[in-house]
Design a protein around this motif. Structure first.
Motif, short mmCIF file in Angstrom:
data_model
loop_
_atom_site.label_atom_id
_atom_site.label_comp_id
_atom_site.label_asym_id
_atom_site.label_seq_id
_atom_site.Cartn_x
_atom_site.Cartn_y
_atom_site.Cartn_z
N LEU A 40 0.92 -1.40 0.29
CA LEU A 40 0.17 -0.20 0.08
C LEU A 40 0.84 1.77 0.34
O LEU A 40 0.44 2.04 -0.61
CB LEU A 40 -0.74 -0.23 1.47
N ALA A 41 2.39 1.34 0.46
CA ALA A 41 2.57 2.38 0.55
C ALA A 41 3.65 2.82 -0.28
O ALA A 41 4.82 3.38 -0.86
CB ALA A 41 3.84 1.80 2.14
N GLY A 42 3.34 1.53 -1.85
CA GLY A 42 4.36 1.65 -2.62
C GLY A 42 6.16 1.13 -3.08
O GLY A 42 6.49 1.68 -3.28
N GLU A 43 6.32 -0.04 -1.79
CA GLU A 43 7.69 -0.18 -1.22
C GLU A 43 7.57 -1.29 -2.30
O GLU A 43 8.73 -2.48 -1.92
CB GLU A 43 7.39 0.05 0.22
N ALA A 44 6.76 -1.83 -2.58
CA ALA A 44 6.93 -3.72 -3.51
C ALA A 44 6.96 -3.60 -4.68
O ALA A 44 5.87 -4.91 -4.95
CB ALA A 44 5.79 -4.82 -1.94
N PHE A 45 6.52 -2.78 -5.52
CA PHE A 45 6.16 -2.78 -7.11
C PHE A 45 7.06 -3.54 -7.64
O PHE A 45 8.33 -4.30 -6.54
CB PHE A 45 6.04 -2.00 -7.42
N PRO A 46 7.06 -4.87 -8.28
CA PRO A 46 4.76 -4.99 -9.22
C PRO A 46 5.11 -5.88 -8.80
O PRO A 46 5.73 -6.99 -7.71
CB PRO A 46 5.75 -5.36 -10.43
N PHE A 47 3.42 -5.89 -8.25
CA PHE A 47 2.92 -7.28 -7.54
C PHE A 47 1.41 -7.78 -8.99
O PHE A 47 0.54 -6.49 -9.01
CB PHE A 47 3.44 -7.16 -6.44
N ARG A 48 0.97 -8.60 -8.21
CA ARG A 48 -0.69 -8.94 -8.97
C ARG A 48 -1.68 -9.49 -8.27
O ARG A 48 -1.40 -9.52 -7.36
CB ARG A 48 0.09 -10.49 -9.85
N VAL A 49 -2.42 -8.45 -8.78
CA VAL A 49 -3.69 -8.40 -8.21
C VAL A 49 -5.50 -9.83 -9.56
O VAL A 49 -4.61 -9.68 -10.36
CB VAL A 49 -4.82 -7.57 -7.62
N ALA A 50 -5.76 -10.96 -8.80
CA ALA A 50 -6.54 -12.01 -9.40
C ALA A 50 -7.73 -11.92 -8.95
O ALA A 50 -8.28 -11.60 -7.50
CB ALA A 50 -5.99 -13.10 -10.31
N ILE A 51 -9.10 -11.71 -10.12
CA ILE A 51 -10.58 -11.73 -10.30
C ILE A 51 -10.95 -13.19 -10.87
O ILE A 51 -10.07 -12.98 -11.96
CB ILE A 51 -11.17 -10.56 -9.92
N ASP A 52 -11.18 -14.12 -9.92
CA ASP A 52 -11.99 -14.94 -10.99
C ASP A 52 -13.86 -15.28 -9.45
O ASP A 52 -13.66 -15.23 -9.35
CB ASP A 52 -11.67 -16.62 -9.98
N ASP A 53 -14.33 -14.93 -11.79
CA ASP A 53 -15.89 -15.21 -11.22
C ASP A 53 -16.03 -16.32 -12.00
O ASP A 53 -16.65 -16.15 -12.98
CB ASP A 53 -16.29 -13.46 -11.70
N PRO A 54 -16.92 -17.54 -11.71
CA PRO A 54 -17.28 -18.37 -12.37
C PRO A 54 -18.74 -17.58 -12.98
O PRO A 54 -18.71 -17.83 -14.66
CB PRO A 54 -18.11 -18.95 -11.57
N ALA A 55 -19.33 -16.15 -12.34
CA ALA A 55 -21.39 -15.99 -13.48
C ALA A 55 -19.97 -14.68 -14.31
O ALA A 55 -21.16 -14.40 -15.16
CB ALA A 55 -21.33 -14.75 -11.83
N GLY A 56 -18.97 -14.48 -14.31
CA GLY A 56 -18.22 -13.26 -15.54
C GLY A 56 -18.86 -12.33 -15.90
O GLY A 56 -18.80 -10.57 -16.11
N ASN A 57 -19.49 -11.67 -13.87
CA ASN A 57 -20.07 -10.10 -13.29
C ASN A 57 -19.11 -9.48 -12.85
O ASN A 57 -19.35 -8.26 -12.16
CB ASN A 57 -21.47 -10.77 -12.48
N SER A 58 -17.89 -9.92 -12.62
CA SER A 58 -17.02 -9.19 -12.12
C SER A 58 -15.59 -8.35 -12.95
O SER A 58 -15.28 -8.89 -14.44
CB SER A 58 -16.03 -9.91 -10.73
N PHE A 59 -15.34 -7.26 -12.89
CA PHE A 59 -14.08 -6.79 -13.52
C PHE A 59 -13.44 -6.26 -13.27
O PHE A 59 -13.21 -5.56 -11.88
CB PHE A 59 -14.42 -6.63 -14.73
#
Length: 478
Positions: A177-196
């Motif tokens: 959050l303080a910007g001291e650990a770039f780069p990193f990844r976030v993933a969202i998995d939605d079986p309904a296909g209604n997230s983004f």
């Protein structure tokens, strides 16, 4: 660090239309395009008194309509905010992944439906499906870290070893959050296909990625989708059919991934000259209208990947046959276009057809809800408009550009326009390259054992011998 997100309740208040009084002091009627906040008196599940629920239908840029819901009880102060998709379950599930490089990436808008899971990969923390959220990357990460931190005192008293490990995750999350650990990844998995996760036209290859996939039977059951007609599902051909012929279209029964009703899948083997044999597959559902087309390549995994660069100068080059496999990344530097592996699936078409599909898919995501909706600034609209104008010129053959196909499995192909087979095409270069460790990891090749796979590794062998020795000692002692 200042927060870049706000509770849904405040967002509903800000989006509520404010009536302007007319000359007589009476409030004027709202315009047709103004959104109306519905207020419903409802039961508070905390104190069982009546509170107020506010509902707002709004459009999310690059996405679709959602319903913002905010409940507040004036008696006990209880509040609850969440979102729900205003559209049906999508034919396929979706998985978004964003790689963060700078503080501005924290501001990416996120829609997390109640069926989606969120994972910060480097943090090794996953949030299971639950309450829907409209927030951004900073909001997701802050919520996770705060939730972990809230129970630390109890953990230190009851499970100090676990508390120390959780504290490491908290410290790493605060550093992110303080910007001291770039780069990193976030993933969202939605079986309904209604997230983004919102894209940006300036994203290059590997930064923002969307993959669609067919749901499993368990995921369909979790979403309440099931075939109510019964009947057996055939999954292949009868042995009597024999080998498939390249001039024959095979049909076999399957289930529609959209409505789970029985449908038909067509399959045809096609020989691509100077390349290999591929499988064209098409599924069409008469009940819900779902259609899909895909291309599958086979054969052994090559030792090297392949990079194909084509210079497109006119209509002749736009008519070249092109096979883009699922593992292939596509890039057009002059058009500022990048398509990550898996985004379009496998496609066998022409250069014009591939660019047209990319353009239409992007337009449907970005301008589906129309210009002027909340969150899409005028600068963003202008940027996307210029992007699509350049893409339209390229599809029409009014400008030159390059296409770069990088396929770690060497399963993609572009038609050569050389006069004789085997001669080089002046406008196309084909080169082999060593796969990166990340590509090997994504393809699962690092975990694949292809030689002496029947033998145990040295470590496993030693462990087995040790276990057998311990069992023998126990037997003698007894």
């Amino acid at each position: 660090m200042p927060s870049h997100f706000e509770p849904i309740g405040q967002r509903v208040e800000q989006l509520a239309p404010k009536a302007t009084p007319d000359t007589n002091g009476a409030p004027a009627e709202n315009d047709d395009d103004e959104r109306i906040v519905e207020q419903i008196e409802s039961l508070c599940m905390n104190c069982h008194q009546n509170g107020m629920t506010r509902l707002l239908l709004t459009s999310i840029p690059y996405f679709r309509d959602i319903v913002l819901m905010s409940f507040q009880c004036d008696h006990c102060g209880f509040q609850n905010n969440e979102i729900q998709a205003a559209s049906e379950v999508q034919p396929k599930g979706s998985r978004y992944e964003l790689r963060l490089f700078q503080m501005a990436d924290f501001e990416r808008q996120v829609v997390k439906s109640d069926t989606a899971t969120v994972k910060f990969i480097e943090l090794d923390v996953e949030v299971p499906a639950g309450r829907g959220q409209l927030t951004n990357i900073e909001g997701l990460l802050t919520t996770i870290v705060d939730d972990l931190e809230s129970n630390q005192d109890a953990r230190r008293q009851q499970q100090p070893e676990i508390a120390d490990k959780v504290q490491e995750i908290i410290d790493k999350g605060r550093a992110m959050l303080a910007g001291e650990a770039f780069p990193f990844r976030v993933a969202i998995d939605d079986p309904a296909g209604n997230s983004f996760i919102a894209p940006d036209p300036r994203d290059g290859v590997g930064k923002w990625e969307k993959r669609e996939y067919f749901r499993t039977a368990e995921q369909n059951e979790m979403l309440g989708l099931a075939d109510t007609r019964g009947g057996a599902l055939a999954t292949g051909f009868d042995e009597a059919d024999g080998a498939t012929a390249s001039d024959q279209v095979y049909q076999f029964p399957s289930h529609c991934p959209g409505c789970m009703h029985p449908c038909t899948t067509n399959m045809k083997m096609v020989d691509i000259p100077h390349f290999r044999q591929v499988v064209l597959m098409n599924t069409s559902c008469d009940d819900c209208g779902y259609k899909s087309n895909d291309v599958k390549t086979g054969g052994e995994i090559p030792k090297l990947g392949k990079r194909i660069t084509v210079r497109v100068k006119g209509s002749v080059d736009l008519a070249r046959d092109i096979l883009k496999s699922e593992s292939c990344a596509l890039e057009c530097p002059e058009l500022h276009l990048s398509v990550n592996p898996g985004t379009l699936g496998g496609r066998f078409t022409t250069v014009e057809g591939l660019l047209t599909q990319v353009r239409d898919d992007l337009k449907s995501q970005i301008f589906e809800t129309g210009p002027g909706h909340d969150g899409l600034s005028q600068a963003e609209q202008d940027r996307w408009t210029r992007f699509f104008e350049n893409l339209d010129d390229a599809v029409a053959g009014n400008r030159e550009f390059s296409i770069i196909l990088q396929d770690p499995l060497a399963a993609s192909y572009v038609q050569s326009l050389a006069d004789n087979p085997g001669e080089p095409d002046e406008q196309m270069t084909v080169e082999e390259y060593e796969r990166t460790e990340e590509e090997e990891e994504d393809l699962g090749l690092k975990d694949m054992k292809t030689e002496n796979y029947g033998e145990k590794a040295e470590g496993e062998k030693a462990e087995g011998e040790k276990a057998e020795g311990e069992k023998a000692e126990e037997k003698v002692a007894s």
